[in-house]
Design a protein around this motif. Structure first.
Motif, PDB file in Angstrom:
ATOM      1  N   PHE A   1       0.821  -1.213   0.000  1.00 24.67           N
ATOM      2  CA  PHE A   1       0.000   0.000   0.000  1.00 24.67           C
ATOM      3  C   PHE A   1       0.858   1.268   0.000  1.00 24.67           C
ATOM      4  O   PHE A   1       0.479   2.270  -0.605  1.00 24.67           O
ATOM      5  CB  PHE A   1      -0.973  -0.014   1.178  1.00 24.67           C
ATOM      6  CG  PHE A   1      -2.144  -0.930   0.944  1.00 24.67           C
ATOM      7  CD1 PHE A   1      -3.252  -0.509   0.234  1.00 24.67           C
ATOM      8  CD2 PHE A   1      -2.123  -2.238   1.403  1.00 24.67           C
ATOM      9  CE1 PHE A   1      -4.326  -1.354  -0.005  1.00 24.67           C
ATOM     10  CE2 PHE A   1      -3.183  -3.097   1.177  1.00 24.67           C
ATOM     11  CZ  PHE A   1      -4.288  -2.650   0.465  1.00 24.67           C
ATOM     12  N   GLU A   2       2.012   1.222   0.648  1.00 26.38           N
ATOM     13  CA  GLU A   2       2.910   2.384   0.617  1.00 26.38           C
ATOM     14  C   GLU A   2       3.363   2.689  -0.810  1.00 26.38           C
ATOM     15  O   GLU A   2       3.484   3.848  -1.196  1.00 26.38           O
ATOM     16  CB  GLU A   2       4.104   2.160   1.540  1.00 26.38           C
ATOM     17  CG  GLU A   2       3.717   2.247   3.007  1.00 26.38           C
ATOM     18  CD  GLU A   2       4.793   1.739   3.955  1.00 26.38           C
ATOM     19  OE1 GLU A   2       5.756   1.058   3.502  1.00 26.38           O
ATOM     20  OE2 GLU A   2       4.655   1.995   5.160  1.00 26.38           O
ATOM     21  N   LYS A   3       3.578   1.657  -1.627  1.00 31.27           N
ATOM     22  CA  LYS A   3       3.948   1.857  -3.036  1.00 31.27           C
ATOM     23  C   LYS A   3       2.825   2.529  -3.819  1.00 31.27           C
ATOM     24  O   LYS A   3       3.067   3.109  -4.875  1.00 31.27           O
ATOM     25  CB  LYS A   3       4.309   0.521  -3.692  1.00 31.27           C
ATOM     26  CG  LYS A   3       5.608  -0.069  -3.213  1.00 31.27           C
ATOM     27  CD  LYS A   3       5.861  -1.415  -3.861  1.00 31.27           C
ATOM     28  CE  LYS A   3       7.086  -2.085  -3.283  1.00 31.27           C
ATOM     29  NZ  LYS A   3       7.265  -3.444  -3.816  1.00 31.27           N
ATOM     30  N   LEU A   4       1.599   2.451  -3.284  1.00 40.09           N
ATOM     31  CA  LEU A   4       0.437   3.076  -3.927  1.00 40.09           C
ATOM     32  C   LEU A   4       0.083   4.406  -3.256  1.00 40.09           C
ATOM     33  O   LEU A   4      -1.039   4.891  -3.370  1.00 40.09           O
ATOM     34  CB  LEU A   4      -0.761   2.119  -3.885  1.00 40.09           C
ATOM     35  CG  LEU A   4      -0.563   0.799  -4.634  1.00 40.09           C
ATOM     36  CD1 LEU A   4      -1.730  -0.144  -4.389  1.00 40.09           C
ATOM     37  CD2 LEU A   4      -0.367   1.045  -6.122  1.00 40.09           C
ATOM     38  N   SER A   5       1.062   4.980  -2.547  1.00 35.31           N
ATOM     39  CA  SER A   5       0.950   6.302  -1.910  1.00 35.31           C
ATOM     40  C   SER A   5       0.035   6.332  -0.690  1.00 35.31           C
ATOM     41  O   SER A   5      -0.500   7.387  -0.345  1.00 35.31           O
ATOM     42  CB  SER A   5       0.518   7.370  -2.918  1.00 35.31           C
ATOM     43  OG  SER A   5       1.448   7.431  -3.968  1.00 35.31           O
ATOM     44  N   PHE A   6      -0.147   5.202  -0.020  1.00 32.29           N
ATOM     45  CA  PHE A   6      -0.820   5.184   1.275  1.00 32.29           C
ATOM     46  C   PHE A   6       0.228   5.478   2.341  1.00 32.29           C
ATOM     47  O   PHE A   6       1.400   5.109   2.188  1.00 32.29           O
ATOM     48  CB  PHE A   6      -1.438   3.814   1.558  1.00 32.29           C
ATOM     49  CG  PHE A   6      -2.723   3.533   0.842  1.00 32.29           C
ATOM     50  CD1 PHE A   6      -3.912   3.472   1.546  1.00 32.29           C
ATOM     51  CD2 PHE A   6      -2.748   3.322  -0.532  1.00 32.29           C
ATOM     52  CE1 PHE A   6      -5.111   3.196   0.893  1.00 32.29           C
ATOM     53  CE2 PHE A   6      -3.934   3.040  -1.194  1.00 32.29           C
ATOM     54  CZ  PHE A   6      -5.120   2.979  -0.479  1.00 32.29           C
ATOM     55  N   SER A   7      -0.183   6.109   3.438  1.00 31.53           N
ATOM     56  CA  SER A   7       0.712   6.435   4.548  1.00 31.53           C
ATOM     57  C   SER A   7       0.194   5.800   5.829  1.00 31.53           C
ATOM     58  O   SER A   7      -1.023   5.810   6.091  1.00 31.53           O
ATOM     59  CB  SER A   7       0.786   7.953   4.753  1.00 31.53           C
ATOM     60  OG  SER A   7       1.251   8.574   3.586  1.00 31.53           O
ATOM     61  N   GLU A   8       1.121   5.291   6.633  1.00 31.62           N
ATOM     62  CA  GLU A   8       0.737   4.651   7.883  1.00 31.62           C
ATOM     63  C   GLU A   8       0.136   5.668   8.848  1.00 31.62           C
ATOM     64  O   GLU A   8       0.597   6.808   8.939  1.00 31.62           O
ATOM     65  CB  GLU A   8       1.951   3.974   8.517  1.00 31.62           C
ATOM     66  CG  GLU A   8       1.598   3.130   9.724  1.00 31.62           C
ATOM     67  CD  GLU A   8       2.758   2.305  10.254  1.00 31.62           C
ATOM     68  OE1 GLU A   8       2.661   1.898  11.429  1.00 31.62           O
ATOM     69  OE2 GLU A   8       3.740   2.073   9.524  1.00 31.62           O
ATOM     70  N   ILE A   9      -0.899   5.226   9.564  1.00 30.21           N
ATOM     71  CA  ILE A   9      -1.534   6.038  10.600  1.00 30.21           C
ATOM     72  C   ILE A   9      -1.717   5.168  11.846  1.00 30.21           C
ATOM     73  O   ILE A   9      -1.718   3.941  11.752  1.00 30.21           O
ATOM     74  CB  ILE A   9      -2.915   6.585  10.146  1.00 30.21           C
ATOM     75  CG1 ILE A   9      -3.870   5.440   9.769  1.00 30.21           C
ATOM     76  CG2 ILE A   9      -2.757   7.593   9.014  1.00 30.21           C
ATOM     77  CD1 ILE A   9      -5.310   5.857   9.544  1.00 30.21           C
ATOM     78  N   PRO A  10      -1.874   5.795  13.014  1.00 29.62           N
ATOM     79  CA  PRO A  10      -2.142   4.994  14.216  1.00 29.62           C
ATOM     80  C   PRO A  10      -3.517   4.323  14.114  1.00 29.62           C
ATOM     81  O   PRO A  10      -4.482   4.947  13.675  1.00 29.62           O
ATOM     82  CB  PRO A  10      -2.134   6.022  15.355  1.00 29.62           C
ATOM     83  CG  PRO A  10      -1.662   7.294  14.776  1.00 29.62           C
ATOM     84  CD  PRO A  10      -1.764   7.215  13.293  1.00 29.62           C
ATOM     85  N   LYS A  11      -3.590   3.062  14.517  1.00 34.51           N
ATOM     86  CA  LYS A  11      -4.874   2.357  14.472  1.00 34.51           C
ATOM     87  C   LYS A  11      -5.916   3.044  15.355  1.00 34.51           C
ATOM     88  O   LYS A  11      -7.106   2.970  15.078  1.00 34.51           O
ATOM     89  CB  LYS A  11      -4.703   0.899  14.898  1.00 34.51           C
ATOM     90  CG  LYS A  11      -4.214   0.022  13.773  1.00 34.51           C
ATOM     91  CD  LYS A  11      -4.341  -1.430  14.105  1.00 34.51           C
ATOM     92  CE  LYS A  11      -3.149  -1.864  14.908  1.00 34.51           C
ATOM     93  NZ  LYS A  11      -3.009  -3.296  15.029  1.00 34.51           N
ATOM     94  N   GLU A  12      -5.452   3.744  16.374  1.00 40.13           N
ATOM     95  CA  GLU A  12      -6.370   4.436  17.278  1.00 40.13           C
ATOM     96  C   GLU A  12      -7.162   5.531  16.562  1.00 40.13           C
ATOM     97  O   GLU A  12      -8.198   5.965  17.047  1.00 40.13           O
ATOM     98  CB  GLU A  12      -5.613   5.058  18.462  1.00 40.13           C
ATOM     99  CG  GLU A  12      -4.864   4.066  19.330  1.00 40.13           C
ATOM    100  CD  GLU A  12      -3.571   3.553  18.679  1.00 40.13           C
ATOM    101  OE1 GLU A  12      -3.289   2.351  18.826  1.00 40.13           O
ATOM    102  OE2 GLU A  12      -2.873   4.338  18.011  1.00 40.13           O
ATOM    103  N   SER A  13      -6.675   5.969  15.406  1.00 41.45           N
ATOM    104  CA  SER A  13      -7.373   7.020  14.667  1.00 41.45           C
ATOM    105  C   SER A  13      -8.479   6.475  13.772  1.00 41.45           C
ATOM    106  O   SER A  13      -9.199   7.245  13.151  1.00 41.45           O
ATOM    107  CB  SER A  13      -6.369   7.833  13.837  1.00 41.45           C
ATOM    108  OG  SER A  13      -5.839   7.039  12.801  1.00 41.45           O
ATOM    109  N   LEU A  14      -8.634   5.143  13.719  1.00 43.67           N
ATOM    110  CA  LEU A  14      -9.696   4.550  12.900  1.00 43.67           C
ATOM    111  C   LEU A  14     -11.057   4.803  13.531  1.00 43.67           C
ATOM    112  O   LEU A  14     -11.175   4.911  14.753  1.00 43.67           O
ATOM    113  CB  LEU A  14      -9.487   3.036  12.772  1.00 43.67           C
ATOM    114  CG  LEU A  14      -8.252   2.585  12.017  1.00 43.67           C
ATOM    115  CD1 LEU A  14      -8.140   1.069  12.064  1.00 43.67           C
ATOM    116  CD2 LEU A  14      -8.282   3.066  10.589  1.00 43.67           C
ATOM    117  N   PRO A  15     -12.088   4.875  12.710  1.00 42.22           N
ATOM    118  CA  PRO A  15     -13.440   5.049  13.267  1.00 42.22           C
ATOM    119  C   PRO A  15     -13.779   3.905  14.219  1.00 42.22           C
ATOM    120  O   PRO A  15     -13.498   2.739  13.923  1.00 42.22           O
ATOM    121  CB  PRO A  15     -14.349   5.001  12.036  1.00 42.22           C
ATOM    122  CG  PRO A  15     -13.451   5.247  10.866  1.00 42.22           C
ATOM    123  CD  PRO A  15     -12.073   4.791  11.263  1.00 42.22           C
TER     124      PRO A  15
END
Length: 153
Positions: free
Chosen positions: A113-127
């Motif tokens: 997913f990083e190769k597709l321009s996704f960036s890691e985020i903290p799981k705590e920020s998920l809905p």
């Protein structure tokens, strides 16, 4: 090889279940019942080699701004050929047409997913509804090694 992509139909559900079964068994992908697949059938994009189903993913809308890439699978002999990336890109294009602002992924394959321009985020920020609606069904819950990533559209 004649790879083509199309939206899923209800008739595709048995082949989808067969393709994903090994990854459901090992806990990489969450189990989805036939009824759940049918209810969400419009969110799935499928990849075929001729008539053979070789991969699929779903774009699950959480809110007017946020959707999730779900259940991404490509059959083993077809991996590393750009099919998974094309499935994600087709989902992103669909999300843009819907007016979404962001697309997230929960995955064990963060580099993909990083190769597709996704960036890691903290799981705590998920809905919060994401955690209780899906993660609670996972055989790894509550000890999860998945990584949350997001892409702004």
């Amino acid at each position: 090889m004649s790879i083509h992509f199309r939206k899923a139909t209800l008739a595709d559900i048995p082949a989808m279940q067969r393709l994903v079964a090994p990854k459901v068994e090992d806990g990489t992908i969450l189990v989805r019942s036939n009824d759940e697949l049918a209810t969400n059938i419009r969110s799935y994009i499928l990849a075929f080699n001729g008539e053979r189903l070789i991969g699929f993913t779903a774009l699950h809308v959480h809110s007017p701004e946020l959707a999730e890439i779900r259940s991404l699978i490509v059959d083993e002999p077809y991996r590393n050929q750009g099919i998974g990336a094309e499935l994600v890109n087709l989902s992103i294009e669909e999300g843009k047409k819907l007016g979404l602002k962001r697309v997230l992924a929960l995955t064990y394959a963060a580099r993909f997913f990083e190769k597709l321009s996704f960036s890691e985020i903290p799981k705590e920020s998920l809905p919060e509804h994401k955690i209780w609606a899906d993660c609670i069904k996972c055989k790894h819950f509550p000890v999860c090694n998945e990584i949350a990533l997001i892409k702004t559209l």
